[in-house]
Design a protein around this motif. Structure first.
Motif, mmCIF file in Angstrom:
data_model
loop_
_atom_site.group_PDB
_atom_site.id
_atom_site.type_symbol
_atom_site.label_atom_id
_atom_site.label_comp_id
_atom_site.label_asym_id
_atom_site.label_seq_id
_atom_site.Cartn_x
_atom_site.Cartn_y
_atom_site.Cartn_z
ATOM 1 N N ILE A 1 100.311 5.807 -21.685
ATOM 2 C CA ILE A 1 100.170 7.264 -21.698
ATOM 3 C C ILE A 1 100.109 7.805 -20.259
ATOM 4 C CG2 ILE A 1 99.238 7.537 -24.025
ATOM 5 C CD1 ILE A 1 96.414 7.696 -22.718
ATOM 6 N N HIS A 2 100.746 7.077 -19.355
ATOM 7 C CA HIS A 2 100.904 7.511 -17.955
ATOM 8 C C HIS A 2 99.588 7.617 -17.192
ATOM 9 C CE1 HIS A 2 105.095 8.265 -18.897
ATOM 10 N NE2 HIS A 2 104.672 8.849 -19.988
ATOM 11 N N CYS A 3 98.611 6.793 -17.575
ATOM 12 C CA CYS A 3 97.334 6.756 -16.862
ATOM 13 C C CYS A 3 97.373 5.585 -15.889
ATOM 14 C CB CYS A 3 96.174 6.588 -17.828
ATOM 15 S SG CYS A 3 96.035 7.936 -19.006
ATOM 16 N N LEU B 1 92.748 20.617 -15.692
ATOM 17 C CA LEU B 1 93.612 19.478 -16.022
ATOM 18 C C LEU B 1 94.692 19.322 -14.958
ATOM 19 C CD1 LEU B 1 93.993 19.897 -19.892
ATOM 20 C CD2 LEU B 1 92.615 18.189 -18.673
ATOM 21 N N GLU B 2 95.268 20.435 -14.526
ATOM 22 C CA GLU B 2 96.304 20.379 -13.486
ATOM 23 C C GLU B 2 95.740 19.780 -12.198
ATOM 24 O OE1 GLU B 2 97.522 24.476 -13.319
ATOM 25 O OE2 GLU B 2 98.884 24.248 -15.021
ATOM 26 N N LYS B 3 94.530 20.155 -11.857
ATOM 27 C CA LYS B 3 93.889 19.641 -10.640
ATOM 28 C C LYS B 3 93.761 18.120 -10.689
ATOM 29 C CE LYS B 3 89.393 19.793 -8.257
ATOM 30 N NZ LYS B 3 88.072 20.471 -8.228
ATOM 31 N N TYR B 4 93.287 17.591 -11.811
ATOM 32 C CA TYR B 4 93.040 16.151 -11.903
ATOM 33 C C TYR B 4 94.283 15.339 -12.264
ATOM 34 C CZ TYR B 4 88.193 16.920 -10.932
ATOM 35 O OH TYR B 4 87.029 17.264 -10.291
ATOM 36 N N CYS B 5 95.320 16.013 -12.735
ATOM 37 C CA CYS B 5 96.583 15.330 -13.035
ATOM 38 C C CYS B 5 97.634 15.596 -11.964
ATOM 39 C CB CYS B 5 97.132 15.788 -14.390
ATOM 40 S SG CYS B 5 96.183 15.268 -15.817
ATOM 41 N N ALA B 6 97.216 16.133 -10.840
ATOM 42 C CA ALA B 6 98.162 16.494 -9.776
ATOM 43 C C ALA B 6 99.113 15.333 -9.496
ATOM 44 C CB ALA B 6 97.405 16.875 -8.511
ATOM 45 N N GLY B 7 100.405 15.618 -9.555
ATOM 46 C CA GLY B 7 101.415 14.601 -9.290
ATOM 47 C C GLY B 7 101.771 13.753 -10.504
ATOM 48 N N ASN B 8 101.130 14.010 -11.642
ATOM 49 C CA ASN B 8 101.406 13.230 -12.843
ATOM 50 C C ASN B 8 101.668 14.203 -13.999
ATOM 51 O OD1 ASN B 8 101.465 11.469 -15.032
ATOM 52 N ND2 ASN B 8 99.755 10.223 -14.303
ATOM 53 N N GLU B 9 102.849 14.798 -13.964
ATOM 54 C CA GLU B 9 103.225 15.808 -14.963
ATOM 55 C C GLU B 9 103.262 15.235 -16.377
ATOM 56 O OE1 GLU B 9 103.533 19.163 -14.548
ATOM 57 O OE2 GLU B 9 102.781 18.702 -12.548
ATOM 58 N N ALA B 10 103.654 13.972 -16.523
ATOM 59 C CA ALA B 10 103.729 13.359 -17.854
ATOM 60 C C ALA B 10 102.336 13.285 -18.480
ATOM 61 C CB ALA B 10 104.352 11.971 -17.773
ATOM 62 N N LEU B 11 101.340 12.879 -17.704
ATOM 63 C CA LEU B 11 99.972 12.820 -18.223
ATOM 64 C C LEU B 11 99.448 14.223 -18.505
ATOM 65 C CD1 LEU B 11 97.422 11.345 -19.053
ATOM 66 C CD2 LEU B 11 96.754 11.284 -16.624
ATOM 67 N N GLU C 1 101.109 16.810 -19.452
ATOM 68 C CA GLU C 1 101.725 17.252 -20.711
ATOM 69 C C GLU C 1 101.016 16.622 -21.910
ATOM 70 O OE1 GLU C 1 105.955 16.686 -23.000
ATOM 71 O OE2 GLU C 1 106.028 17.005 -20.831
ATOM 72 N N ILE C 2 100.696 15.347 -21.809
ATOM 73 C CA ILE C 2 99.998 14.654 -22.899
ATOM 74 C C ILE C 2 98.615 15.265 -23.121
ATOM 75 C CG2 ILE C 2 98.876 12.467 -23.535
ATOM 76 C CD1 ILE C 2 101.330 11.062 -22.191
ATOM 77 N N LEU C 3 97.856 15.449 -22.043
ATOM 78 C CA LEU C 3 96.496 15.968 -22.185
ATOM 79 C C LEU C 3 96.479 17.395 -22.720
ATOM 80 C CD1 LEU C 3 94.604 14.524 -19.081
ATOM 81 C CD2 LEU C 3 94.468 13.817 -21.481
ATOM 82 N N VAL C 4 97.411 18.224 -22.266
ATOM 83 C CA VAL C 4 97.466 19.595 -22.762
ATOM 84 C C VAL C 4 97.846 19.607 -24.237
ATOM 85 C CG1 VAL C 4 98.701 21.807 -22.581
ATOM 86 C CG2 VAL C 4 97.867 20.651 -20.511
ATOM 87 N N SER C 5 98.878 18.876 -24.605
ATOM 88 C CA SER C 5 99.325 18.852 -26.000
ATOM 89 C C SER C 5 98.235 18.291 -26.924
ATOM 90 C CB SER C 5 100.604 18.025 -26.127
ATOM 91 O OG SER C 5 101.009 17.972 -27.477
ATOM 92 N N HIS C 6 97.673 17.155 -26.539
ATOM 93 C CA HIS C 6 96.613 16.546 -27.354
ATOM 94 C C HIS C 6 95.409 17.487 -27.445
ATOM 95 C CE1 HIS C 6 93.947 13.550 -29.064
ATOM 96 N NE2 HIS C 6 93.095 13.767 -28.068
ATOM 97 N N GLY C 7 95.003 18.038 -26.309
ATOM 98 C CA GLY C 7 93.859 18.944 -26.295
ATOM 99 C C GLY C 7 94.077 20.177 -27.153
ATOM 100 N N VAL D 1 92.372 10.158 -16.663
ATOM 101 C CA VAL D 1 93.058 10.131 -15.368
ATOM 102 C C VAL D 1 92.577 8.966 -14.507
ATOM 103 C CG1 VAL D 1 93.462 12.629 -15.397
ATOM 104 C CG2 VAL D 1 91.482 11.723 -14.166
ATOM 105 N N ARG D 2 91.405 8.429 -14.792
ATOM 106 C CA ARG D 2 90.854 7.314 -14.022
ATOM 107 C C ARG D 2 91.011 5.968 -14.737
ATOM 108 N NH1 ARG D 2 85.359 10.300 -11.864
ATOM 109 N NH2 ARG D 2 86.438 11.762 -10.487
ATOM 110 N N CYS D 3 91.711 5.975 -15.855
ATOM 111 C CA CYS D 3 91.846 4.756 -16.668
ATOM 112 C C CYS D 3 93.203 4.090 -16.483
ATOM 113 C CB CYS D 3 91.659 5.099 -18.146
ATOM 114 S SG CYS D 3 89.982 5.611 -18.529
ATOM 115 N N ASN D 4 93.224 2.811 -16.804
ATOM 116 C CA ASN D 4 94.447 2.031 -16.777
ATOM 117 C C ASN D 4 95.012 2.017 -18.196
ATOM 118 O OD1 ASN D 4 96.510 0.242 -16.334
ATOM 119 N ND2 ASN D 4 95.187 -1.549 -16.202
#
Length: 177
Positions: free
Chosen positions: A66-68, A5-15, A17-23, A59-62
């Protein structure tokens, strides 16, 4: 799996955090269900990993809410996530990402609703692990992190995917809860 998740969210800490919490919320509910059913002999480590990664495609969505910041429609996040996970060599995890939208989408519902999704693959959960994660995911949003949704709200949300999704959810309620 958090590293992925960190690799694909690099530079987007808000996203991230959302993905980790939701997951983690989805994983908690999925593990709770699996532990109630030891007769299903579910690999709990895999279940937890797949639950943490099931939404990686956002991470690839608009979806700015949710910071995507990607370009693809949100409805495609499952297949986009599957592509990412297949690239990482995680086929079983990819199937869960690909098959968790709604309570699964059939080719008929995709055609009827003219969704920008492929018709050449299965987009509904088949394995018990796919079903459990798909079900557990319905209880948590990415906007109200950590809050479990009431059943009525889940069903109202599923209605947009068709009556068969509500029926599938009800069947899973009886089986899993």
């Amino acid at each position: 799996m958090k590293k992925l998740l960190e690799k694909y969210c690099a530079g987007n800490e808000a996203l991230l955090e959302i993905l980790v919490s939701h997951g983690e919320s989805v994983a908690g509910k999925a593990l709770e269900i699996a532990r109630r059913h030891p007769e299903w002999d579910i690999d709990l480590k895999f279940l937890e990993e797949a639950a943490l990664l099931h939404d990686i495609g956002v991470v690839r969505c608009n979806a700015p809410g949710i910071h995507c910041n990607g370009t693809e429609p949100y409805i495609c996040h499952g297949i986009l996530g599957a592509e990412i996970l297949r690239t990482e060599g995680l086929e079983a995890h990819a199937k869960i990402a690909e098959r968790h939208t709604g309570c699964g989408l059939t080719a008929t519902s995709i055609k009827e609703r003219n969704l920008p999704l492929p018709l050449d693959r299965v987009l509904y959960p088949i394995s018990i692990e796919e079903q459990i994660i798909c079900f557990a995911d319905k209880f948590f949003s990415k906007t109200h992190l950590g809050e479990e949704k009431p059943i009525e709200r889940i069903k109202a949300s599923l209605a947009k995917h068709g009556q068969q999704n509500i029926e599938q959810f009800d069947e899973w309620m009886e089986r899993f809860i």
